[in-house]
Write a protein that holds these residues in place. Structure first.
Motif, PDB file in Angstrom:
ATOM      1  N   ASP A   5       0.820  -1.215   0.000  1.00 53.59           N
ATOM      2  CA  ASP A   5       0.000   0.000   0.000  1.00 53.59           C
ATOM      3  C   ASP A   5       0.850   1.260   0.000  1.00 53.59           C
ATOM      4  OD1 ASP A   5      -2.353  -1.435   0.040  1.00 53.59           O
ATOM      5  OD2 ASP A   5      -2.381  -1.550   2.238  1.00 53.59           O
ATOM      6  N   ARG A   6       1.943   1.182   0.741  1.00 61.16           N
ATOM      7  CA  ARG A   6       2.777   2.380   0.847  1.00 61.16           C
ATOM      8  C   ARG A   6       3.387   2.776  -0.487  1.00 61.16           C
ATOM      9  NH1 ARG A   6       4.662   0.018   5.700  1.00 61.16           N
ATOM     10  NH2 ARG A   6       6.595  -0.629   4.681  1.00 61.16           N
ATOM     11  N   TYR A   7       3.586   1.810  -1.364  1.00 64.19           N
ATOM     12  CA  TYR A   7       4.250   2.105  -2.627  1.00 64.19           C
ATOM     13  C   TYR A   7       3.307   2.073  -3.820  1.00 64.19           C
ATOM     14  CZ  TYR A   7       8.479   1.567   0.062  1.00 64.19           C
ATOM     15  OH  TYR A   7       9.459   1.724   1.002  1.00 64.19           O
ATOM     16  N   SER A   8       1.985   2.015  -3.548  1.00 61.02           N
ATOM     17  CA  SER A   8       1.036   2.025  -4.640  1.00 61.02           C
ATOM     18  C   SER A   8       0.824   3.448  -5.130  1.00 61.02           C
ATOM     19  CB  SER A   8      -0.310   1.432  -4.195  1.00 61.02           C
ATOM     20  OG  SER A   8      -0.861   2.236  -3.180  1.00 61.02           O
ATOM     21  N   GLY A   9       0.313   3.610  -6.363  1.00 62.74           N
ATOM     22  CA  GLY A   9       0.029   4.930  -6.912  1.00 62.74           C
ATOM     23  C   GLY A   9       1.281   5.571  -7.488  1.00 62.74           C
ATOM     24  N   ASP A  10       1.251   6.896  -7.568  1.00 60.89           N
ATOM     25  CA  ASP A  10       2.363   7.661  -8.143  1.00 60.89           C
ATOM     26  C   ASP A  10       3.407   7.869  -7.075  1.00 60.89           C
ATOM     27  OD1 ASP A  10       4.091   9.350  -9.388  1.00 60.89           O
ATOM     28  OD2 ASP A  10       2.631  10.941  -9.784  1.00 60.89           O
ATOM     29  N   ILE A  11       4.489   7.088  -7.170  1.00 60.05           N
ATOM     30  CA  ILE A  11       5.488   7.133  -6.100  1.00 60.05           C
ATOM     31  C   ILE A  11       6.293   8.421  -6.108  1.00 60.05           C
ATOM     32  CG2 ILE A  11       5.696   4.635  -6.059  1.00 60.05           C
ATOM     33  CD1 ILE A  11       8.328   4.929  -7.574  1.00 60.05           C
ATOM     34  N   LEU A  12       6.198   9.214  -7.216  1.00 59.57           N
ATOM     35  CA  LEU A  12       6.964  10.465  -7.281  1.00 59.57           C
ATOM     36  C   LEU A  12       6.153  11.678  -6.868  1.00 59.57           C
ATOM     37  CD1 LEU A  12       9.012  10.008 -10.558  1.00 59.57           C
ATOM     38  CD2 LEU A  12       9.741   9.625  -8.201  1.00 59.57           C
ATOM     39  N   SER A  13       4.826  11.535  -6.765  1.00 59.29           N
ATOM     40  CA  SER A  13       4.019  12.691  -6.386  1.00 59.29           C
ATOM     41  C   SER A  13       4.367  13.114  -4.985  1.00 59.29           C
ATOM     42  CB  SER A  13       2.532  12.366  -6.502  1.00 59.29           C
ATOM     43  OG  SER A  13       2.192  11.359  -5.581  1.00 59.29           O
ATOM     44  N   GLY A  14       4.511  14.401  -4.805  1.00 61.97           N
ATOM     45  CA  GLY A  14       4.822  14.917  -3.478  1.00 61.97           C
ATOM     46  C   GLY A  14       6.292  14.928  -3.165  1.00 61.97           C
ATOM     47  N   HIS A  15       7.113  14.356  -4.043  1.00 60.98           N
ATOM     48  CA  HIS A  15       8.546  14.363  -3.789  1.00 60.98           C
ATOM     49  C   HIS A  15       9.093  15.771  -3.927  1.00 60.98           C
ATOM     50  CE1 HIS A  15      12.791  13.412  -3.994  1.00 60.98           C
ATOM     51  NE2 HIS A  15      12.497  12.180  -3.613  1.00 60.98           N
ATOM     52  N   ALA A  16      10.013  16.130  -3.058  1.00 67.91           N
ATOM     53  CA  ALA A  16      10.539  17.496  -3.022  1.00 67.91           C
ATOM     54  C   ALA A  16      11.138  17.910  -4.353  1.00 67.91           C
ATOM     55  CB  ALA A  16      11.590  17.629  -1.907  1.00 67.91           C
ATOM     56  N   ARG A  17      11.700  16.904  -5.097  1.00 72.49           N
ATOM     57  CA  ARG A  17      12.332  17.259  -6.352  1.00 72.49           C
ATOM     58  C   ARG A  17      11.334  17.700  -7.404  1.00 72.49           C
ATOM     59  NH1 ARG A  17      15.947  12.083  -7.494  1.00 72.49           N
ATOM     60  NH2 ARG A  17      14.021  11.143  -6.726  1.00 72.49           N
ATOM     61  N   ASN A  18      10.031  17.372  -7.203  1.00 71.54           N
ATOM     62  CA  ASN A  18       9.014  17.721  -8.176  1.00 71.54           C
ATOM     63  C   ASN A  18       8.323  19.050  -7.886  1.00 71.54           C
ATOM     64  OD1 ASN A  18       9.409  15.435  -9.723  1.00 71.54           O
ATOM     65  ND2 ASN A  18       8.023  14.217  -8.455  1.00 71.54           N
ATOM     66  N   HIS A  19       8.722  19.716  -6.835  1.00 75.96           N
ATOM     67  CA  HIS A  19       8.098  20.984  -6.460  1.00 75.96           C
ATOM     68  C   HIS A  19       9.163  22.073  -6.462  1.00 75.96           C
ATOM     69  CE1 HIS A  19       4.207  19.216  -5.382  1.00 75.96           C
ATOM     70  NE2 HIS A  19       4.919  18.209  -4.912  1.00 75.96           N
ATOM     71  N   LYS A  20       9.334  22.727  -7.617  1.00 74.03           N
ATOM     72  CA  LYS A  20      10.327  23.777  -7.728  1.00 74.03           C
ATOM     73  C   LYS A  20       9.890  25.006  -6.923  1.00 74.03           C
ATOM     74  CE  LYS A  20      11.956  22.486 -12.316  1.00 74.03           C
ATOM     75  NZ  LYS A  20      12.160  22.931 -13.719  1.00 74.03           N
ATOM     76  N   PRO A  21      10.815  25.610  -6.213  1.00 81.20           N
ATOM     77  CA  PRO A  21      10.450  26.817  -5.465  1.00 81.20           C
ATOM     78  C   PRO A  21      10.036  27.930  -6.412  1.00 81.20           C
ATOM     79  CG  PRO A  21      12.834  26.550  -5.524  1.00 81.20           C
ATOM     80  CD  PRO A  21      12.247  25.287  -6.093  1.00 81.20           C
ATOM     81  N   THR A  22       9.123  28.756  -5.965  1.00 81.63           N
ATOM     82  CA  THR A  22       8.689  29.896  -6.769  1.00 81.63           C
ATOM     83  C   THR A  22       9.252  31.178  -6.160  1.00 81.63           C
ATOM     84  OG1 THR A  22       6.645  30.099  -5.483  1.00 81.63           O
ATOM     85  CG2 THR A  22       6.571  28.747  -7.495  1.00 81.63           C
ATOM     86  N   PHE A  23       9.522  32.152  -7.016  1.00 85.95           N
ATOM     87  CA  PHE A  23      10.100  33.416  -6.586  1.00 85.95           C
ATOM     88  C   PHE A  23       9.304  34.567  -7.195  1.00 85.95           C
ATOM     89  CE2 PHE A  23      13.490  30.273  -6.823  1.00 85.95           C
ATOM     90  CZ  PHE A  23      14.066  30.363  -5.566  1.00 85.95           C
ATOM     91  N   PRO A  24       9.307  35.712  -6.551  1.00 88.20           N
ATOM     92  CA  PRO A  24       8.644  36.877  -7.157  1.00 88.20           C
ATOM     93  C   PRO A  24       9.264  37.197  -8.514  1.00 88.20           C
ATOM     94  CG  PRO A  24       9.285  37.318  -4.864  1.00 88.20           C
ATOM     95  CD  PRO A  24       9.928  36.027  -5.247  1.00 88.20           C
ATOM     96  N   THR A  25       8.437  37.611  -9.455  1.00 87.20           N
ATOM     97  CA  THR A  25       8.946  38.003 -10.767  1.00 87.20           C
ATOM     98  C   THR A  25       9.126  39.513 -10.827  1.00 87.20           C
ATOM     99  OG1 THR A  25       6.709  38.164 -11.695  1.00 87.20           O
ATOM    100  CG2 THR A  25       7.862  36.040 -11.901  1.00 87.20           C
ATOM    101  N   MET A  26      10.085  39.943 -11.631  1.00 84.88           N
ATOM    102  CA  MET A  26      10.392  41.371 -11.746  1.00 84.88           C
ATOM    103  C   MET A  26      10.895  41.649 -13.155  1.00 84.88           C
ATOM    104  SD  MET A  26      13.111  43.586  -9.492  1.00 84.88           S
ATOM    105  CE  MET A  26      12.050  43.476  -8.055  1.00 84.88           C
ATOM    106  N   PRO A  27      10.324  42.642 -13.849  1.00 87.36           N
ATOM    107  CA  PRO A  27      10.828  42.995 -15.180  1.00 87.36           C
ATOM    108  C   PRO A  27      12.262  43.512 -15.093  1.00 87.36           C
ATOM    109  CG  PRO A  27       8.662  43.962 -14.777  1.00 87.36           C
ATOM    110  CD  PRO A  27       9.151  43.456 -13.467  1.00 87.36           C
ATOM    111  N   ALA A  28      13.105  43.077 -16.006  1.00 84.60           N
ATOM    112  CA  ALA A  28      14.505  43.514 -16.038  1.00 84.60           C
ATOM    113  C   ALA A  28      14.605  44.869 -16.717  1.00 84.60           C
ATOM    114  CB  ALA A  28      15.360  42.472 -16.750  1.00 84.60           C
ATOM    115  N   LYS A  29      14.134  45.887 -16.029  1.00 87.72           N
ATOM    116  CA  LYS A  29      14.100  47.239 -16.587  1.00 87.72           C
ATOM    117  C   LYS A  29      15.503  47.817 -16.664  1.00 87.72           C
ATOM    118  CE  LYS A  29      11.466  51.522 -16.093  1.00 87.72           C
ATOM    119  NZ  LYS A  29      10.439  52.233 -15.308  1.00 87.72           N
ATOM    120  N   PRO A  30      15.845  48.507 -17.776  1.00 84.95           N
ATOM    121  CA  PRO A  30      17.170  49.122 -17.864  1.00 84.95           C
ATOM    122  C   PRO A  30      17.467  49.995 -16.651  1.00 84.95           C
ATOM    123  CG  PRO A  30      16.040  49.268 -19.977  1.00 84.95           C
ATOM    124  CD  PRO A  30      15.036  48.730 -18.986  1.00 84.95           C
ATOM    125  N   GLY A  31      18.661  49.802 -16.093  1.00 86.34           N
ATOM    126  CA  GLY A  31      19.059  50.551 -14.912  1.00 86.34           C
ATOM    127  C   GLY A  31      18.845  49.802 -13.612  1.00 86.34           C
TER     128      GLY A  31
END
Length: 280
Positions: A5-31
Motif C-alpha cells: 500500500d505504501r508504494y502504490s500509486g504515483d510514487i513520485l508525487s509529493g517528492h521534493a524534487r518535483n516541487h520547484k520553489p517559486t520566486f517573485p517576478t520582476m521585469p529587467a528594466k534598464p538601470g
C-alpha cells in the motif's frame, strides 16, 4: 497499511524534487541593479538578448565590466531577495511624456537617424532613458552608452561625424577648468558636448525627492558613491542607485542644468539648421 500500500500509486508525487520553489517576478528594466545568485556578479541591466539558448540580460558593474546572464527561475537577488527576472516591456504611453512634452496618439517612432547622443555613464543613460525615452524614440534618436570620456576620441574616429551625422555627448562634472571640460574642447562643428556640474548623475537628482535637504559632502579622494551611502545610512552603492533611480519619474525630479543639457543635445542632433553656437 501493508508495504504494498505504501508504494502504490504515483510514487513520485509529493517528492521534493518535483516541487520547484517559486520566486517573485520582476521585469529587467534598464538601470535595475541586481546580483547573480550563481557567482555574485552585481550590475545594472543594460540590455536584453534573445538567443537559440533562451533569453539573456546584460549586466554592467560599477567598473564598466559587462556580462550576459540567462533569465533563470530565481536566478538573481534584488535588495537581497531572490527574484525571477523577466523581459522588460515598456508601458503604454501616458498623455504626457516624462520630459513634459505632449504625447500624440498614433505617432510612431521614426527610423533611427544617423545622428547619435552618447551618454558618459551607465546611470546617466538609465535616467535619460527614463525621462526622455519617448521623445527620443519619436525623433528617431539613438542613445548609446559611451563608457567614459576616455573613449570619446576613439569613438569619434570610428563614427566619423559630419553634416547630417552629428554627435551629442552628455558628460558629468562639466565645469570650467575640469578635466572633463578640457577633454571635450575642439571637437568640430558636428560634435557638441553638454553636461551638468555635479561629480555624479546621482547628485543631479533633487535631494528632497529622496527625503533629505541636500546631498552630503564627500572629501576629495574618497569614493563619492561609497561616501554618500555611508553618510546617508545606505548599505552600499547598489542600494543607493536603486533609491536614486526610483526617485526619478520626470524632469521635475532632476536639476535644471541636466534638463537643459539634454534638451540642447536633442535639438542639436535633430535640427540641422542649428549650430553649436546657437545652443551653447
Amino acid at each position: 497499511m501493508t508495504p504494498a500500500d505504501r508504494y502504490s500509486g504515483d510514487i513520485l508525487s509529493g517528492h521534493a524534487r518535483n516541487h520547484k520553489p517559486t520566486f517573485p517576478t520582476m521585469p529587467a528594466k534598464p538601470g535595475l541593479v541586481v546580483e547573480s545568485r550563481a557567482d555574485g556578479f552585481c550590475g545594472a541591466v543594460v540590455g536584453f538578448e534573445r538567443t537559440y539558448d533562451g533569453d539573456f540580460i546584460r549586466l554592467e558593474d560599477r567598473h564598466g565590466r559587462e556580462r550576459l546572464f540567462k533569465l533563470r527561475n530565481g536566478g538573481f537577488l534584488f535588495e537581497g531577495q531572490p527574484v525571477t527576472l523577466t523581459r522588460y516591456v515598456a508601458p503604454s504611453a501616458p498623455a504626457q511624456s516624462n520630459s513634459g512634452s505632449r504625447r500624440v496618439a498614433g505617432v510612431e517612432a521614426k527610423v533611427a537617424a544617423p545622428s547619435r547622443i552618447w551618454v558618459e555613464g551607465i546611470h546617466d543613460a538609465a535616467i535619460v532613458e527614463k525621462i526622455w525615452g519617448h521623445d527620443l524614440r519619436v525623433e528617431g534618436v539613438v542613445v548609446e552608452y559611451l563608457e567614459g570620456l576616455d573613449n570619446l576620441e576613439q569613438r569619434l574616429a570610428e563614427f566619423q561625424p559630419g553634416p547630417g551625422r552629428r554627435v551629442g555627448v552628455l558628460a558629468d562634472h562639466l565645469v570650467t577648468g575640469s578635466k572633463e571640460t578640457r577633454m571635450t574642447q575642439g571637437l568640430g562643428p558636428d560634435v557638441m558636448v553638454t553636461g551638468h556640474p555635479f561629480i555624479d548623475i546621482w547628485a543631479a537628482v533633487k535631494p528632497e525627492r529622496l527625503g533629505f535637504r541636500q546631498w552630503p559632502q564627500v572629501p576629495r579622494g574618497e569614493d563619492w558613491k561609497t561616501g554618500i551611502c555611508a553618510r546617508l545610512g545606505w548599505s552600499d552603492p547598489k542600494e543607493g542607485w536603486n533609491r536614486v533611480y526610483r526617485a526619478v519619474n520626470g524632469f521635475r525630479d532632476v536639476d535644471p542644468t541636466l534638463v537643459g543639457a539634454v534638451e540642447r543635445l536633442i535639438d542639436f542632433v535633430t535640427v540641422p539648421e542649428l549650430s553649436k553656437e546657437d545652443l551653447l
